[in-house]
Write an enzyme that holds these catalytic residues in place. Structure first.
Site, mmCIF file in Angstrom:
data_model
loop_
_atom_site.group_PDB
_atom_site.id
_atom_site.type_symbol
_atom_site.label_atom_id
_atom_site.label_comp_id
_atom_site.label_asym_id
_atom_site.label_seq_id
_atom_site.Cartn_x
_atom_site.Cartn_y
_atom_site.Cartn_z
ATOM 1 C CE LYS A 1 -2.205 3.380 2.254
ATOM 2 N NZ LYS A 1 -1.800 4.252 1.219
ATOM 3 C CD GLU B 1 12.444 1.176 10.686
ATOM 4 O OE1 GLU B 1 12.992 2.161 11.206
ATOM 5 O OE2 GLU B 1 12.796 0.009 10.919
ATOM 6 C CD GLU C 1 8.551 13.143 12.294
ATOM 7 O OE1 GLU C 1 7.404 12.649 12.440
ATOM 8 O OE2 GLU C 1 9.485 12.535 11.774
ATOM 9 C CB CYS D 1 12.271 9.637 9.467
ATOM 10 S SG CYS D 1 13.448 8.581 8.640
HETATM 11 P P1 NAD Z 1 1.379 8.469 7.847
HETATM 12 O O1 NAD Z 1 1.493 7.688 9.088
HETATM 13 O O2 NAD Z 1 0.301 9.470 7.739
HETATM 14 O O3 NAD Z 1 1.176 7.481 6.602
HETATM 15 C C1 NAD Z 1 2.043 6.419 6.324
HETATM 16 C C2 NAD Z 1 1.292 5.368 5.535
HETATM 17 O O4 NAD Z 1 0.250 4.847 6.345
HETATM 18 C C3 NAD Z 1 0.621 5.906 4.281
HETATM 19 O O5 NAD Z 1 0.645 4.934 3.275
HETATM 20 C C4 NAD Z 1 -0.795 6.147 4.754
HETATM 21 O O6 NAD Z 1 -1.739 6.123 3.706
HETATM 22 C C5 NAD Z 1 -0.993 4.973 5.704
HETATM 23 N N1 NAD Z 1 -2.017 5.198 6.727
HETATM 24 C C6 NAD Z 1 -2.530 6.377 7.160
HETATM 25 N N2 NAD Z 1 -3.461 6.154 8.119
HETATM 26 C C7 NAD Z 1 -3.529 4.825 8.289
HETATM 27 C C8 NAD Z 1 -4.281 3.979 9.155
HETATM 28 N N3 NAD Z 1 -5.174 4.476 10.008
HETATM 29 N N4 NAD Z 1 -4.085 2.648 9.100
HETATM 30 C C9 NAD Z 1 -3.172 2.122 8.240
HETATM 31 N N5 NAD Z 1 -2.429 2.863 7.393
HETATM 32 C C10 NAD Z 1 -2.603 4.210 7.415
HETATM 33 O O7 NAD Z 1 2.805 9.113 7.593
HETATM 34 P P2 NAD Z 1 3.205 10.129 6.449
HETATM 35 O O8 NAD Z 1 2.656 11.462 6.777
HETATM 36 O O9 NAD Z 1 2.900 9.520 5.123
HETATM 37 O O10 NAD Z 1 4.812 10.132 6.574
HETATM 38 C C11 NAD Z 1 5.513 10.941 7.449
HETATM 39 C C12 NAD Z 1 5.932 10.151 8.677
HETATM 40 O O11 NAD Z 1 6.720 9.026 8.312
HETATM 41 C C13 NAD Z 1 6.811 10.965 9.603
HETATM 42 O O12 NAD Z 1 6.388 10.783 10.925
HETATM 43 C C14 NAD Z 1 8.202 10.372 9.400
HETATM 44 O O13 NAD Z 1 9.076 10.511 10.483
HETATM 45 C C15 NAD Z 1 7.858 8.940 9.165
HETATM 46 N N6 NAD Z 1 8.982 8.270 8.506
HETATM 47 C C16 NAD Z 1 9.790 7.460 9.265
HETATM 48 C C17 NAD Z 1 10.892 6.834 8.676
HETATM 49 C C18 NAD Z 1 11.800 5.936 9.478
HETATM 50 O O14 NAD Z 1 12.612 5.249 8.869
HETATM 51 N N7 NAD Z 1 11.704 5.903 10.786
HETATM 52 C C19 NAD Z 1 11.172 7.050 7.323
HETATM 53 C C20 NAD Z 1 10.329 7.891 6.593
HETATM 54 C C21 NAD Z 1 9.239 8.497 7.196
#
Ligand code: NAD
Length: 484
Positions: free
Chosen positions: A172, A247, A382, A281
């Protein structure tokens, strides 16, 4: 308008509902494509297809699976420029780095392919009448749920180990920029994988992601994204006790000691802070600077940030492009406003540019906020944007350490000092999955990446990550009762 379908069971299909939704170019606000709007029924189809493919794919010889992963890497390298252009269009990644980043991602497949071939089991010392050995087996169907910030790399970081080790997958990708992942699926489609080995479902996280996290047919969720979504996934996955790799976010401290080489630290941290418009991140989140060098560091950092080439990401000279969406731009601006409201000071940026071509698109200029206190929202949460938060200066190592560790996240951290022993003492005490002393450069597939505390569970990269995509089985044979 280009329309994109989903890939389920080896076929390119529309959503069951026949609905689609738009993808926008964040630099121009133009609609550039429409993708299928998946829902629970599409998830069911994809999981069924992945379960059907599992016995075929998992039983292929490791050498064959590894060769296919090598071919995926080669295809990504061959198409790097084309994929890079899609990335620039759907995410705003500067053209200067987009193709290189595809090539770096492809190395995850190479690395997983090589190392899966030598992921040996063990025998366990037992008595002479018994043979005890351990072997690693695929886990099953893996749901891969990833964020928008480096859209393709985040998918590849999980798909490469999962696939190399014999699991089948349902991806996804991020809802708002899934085109590079769909392009990768098109490349995979040329390789003759058993139908359903890899499936890709586009659509909103609250629907597609939640359906996958709760699905009885999914054995593990590999998730990268925000801490809040990670917690939702943990709770949904608990219903069937799924394996989890999470992550999550970070609020990464940077400690600049009084003996640091400021002229080396500044350019390195400018890159680390403003790369991908701060949507990384591992971006520095809080700067703790010794009072003796605070003024010098701030001045040099500000001068360098002012010189960044912000502009059209398709231009080869651009260093920083837009933020990914209007919603995210508004969120970042909300953080900046909250800092002002709580008494901090914006000493650079903080505003949208108004000059063309940036009068359209989702921009925030490189921003520096000073006078940030530990309890302010910008210090605790963040921001995920081009915003450097300078905390109040410190005057003792103990104080710097205490403030750096005073946060719910523990992803990564940066220490700048010319005294290696002093830096290594900090490394032992910092509560973070990574401590980088004297640089903030990126990671490689051989290096583990993953957080302490609320920054996640498990590691991306390294052999530790390969283990996470396998089950460990103990086999114990009594040689006396099994005669033949
Ligand atoms: P997000 O949590 O909003 O979304 C991530 C994914 O989860 C997307 O595909 C989204 O559609 C899906 N999603 C959203 N709500 C969901 C739910 N209720 N159930 C299941 N899936 C759901 O994150 P984002 O805004 O896309 O990305 C930014 C975040 O990602 C930041 O917090 C960043 O730190 C983190 N990030 C972490 C790493 C790492 O390696 N630790 C790397 C990249 C990004």
């Amino acid at each position: 308008m280009k329309q994109y379908k989903m890939w389920i069971g080896g076929n390119w299909v529309d959503a069951e509902s026949s609905k689609t939704y738009p993808v926008y170019n964040p630099a121009t606000e133009e609609e550039i494509a429409r993708v299928a709007l998946g829902d629970r029924s599409d998830v069911d189809k994809a999981v069924t297809a992945a379960r059907k493919a599992l016995p075929v794919w998992s039983k292929k010889p490791q050498a064959e699976r590894s060769q296919i992963c090598m071919k995926i890497a080669a295809l990504m390298q061959e198409h790097a420029v084309e994929i890079g252009k899609i990335d620039t269009m759907e995410h705003g990644t500067p053209a200067k780095t987009a193709a290189t980043s595809v090539i770096i991602s492809s190395q995850r497949f190479e690395w997983a392919a090589y190392n899966a071939r030598s992921l040996m089991g063990h025998t366990v010392p037992a008595n002479s009448e018994e043979l005890v050995y351990l072997q690693r087996e695929p886990i099953g169907v893996i749901a891969i749920i990833t964020p928008w910030n480096v859209p393709l790399a985040m998918v590849v970081g999980k798909l490469a180990p999962a696939l190399a080790l014999g699991n089948s997958c349902v991806i996804k990708p991020p809802s708002i920029n899934s085109l590079t992942s769909l392009k990768l699926a098109k490349l995979l489609d040329t390789l003759g994988l058993p139908p359903g080995t890899v499936n890709i479902i586009t659509g909103p996280g609250g629907v597609v992601g939640e359906a996958l996290a709760a699905h009885r047919g999914v054995d593990m969720v590999g998730f990268t994204g925000s801490c809040e979504t990670g917690k939702t996934i943990m709770s949904l996955a608990s219903q069937t006790v799924k394996r989890l790799q999470l992550e999550l976010g970070g609020k990464n401290p940077v400690i600049i000691m009084d003996d640091a080489d400021i002229d080396t630290a500044v350019p390195d941290l400018i890159t680390g802070q403003f790369r991908n418009s701060g949507q990384i991140c591992g971006s520095p989140g809080r700067y703790y600077i010794h009072e003796k060098v605070y003024g010098e560091f701030l001045e040099k950092f500000k001068t360098a940030a002012q010189k960044l080439a912000v502009g059209d990401p398709a231009d080869e000279n651009t260093q920083m492009g837009p933020l990914v969406s209007a919603e995210h731009r508004n969120r970042v601006e909300g953080f900046i406003q909250s800092a002002i409201d709580e008494g901090a000071k914006v000493v650079l940026g903080g505003k949208r540019p108004t000059n063309p071509p940036m009068d359209k698109g989702f921009w925030v200029m490189p921003t520096i906020i000073t006078g940030v206190k530990q309890n302010m929202k910008v210090a605790r949460e963040e921001i995920f944007g081009p915003v450097a938060c300078f905390m109040e200066p410190f005057n003792s190592d103990e104080k710097a350490l205490e403030m750096a560790n005073d946060n719910r996240f523990g992803l990564t951290s940066y220490v700048w000092t010319n005294d290696r022993a002093r830096g290594m003492r900090f490394a032992n005490e910092l509560q973070a999955g990574t401590v980088q002393i004297g640089h903030s450069a990126g990671s490689g597939p051989e290096l583990p990446w993953g957080g302490y505390k609320e920054s996640g569970i498990g590691k991306e990269g390294s052999l530790y990550n390969l283990y996470e995509y396998t089950n460990l089985k103990r086999i114990q044979v009594d040689l006396r009762t099994t005669k033949k």
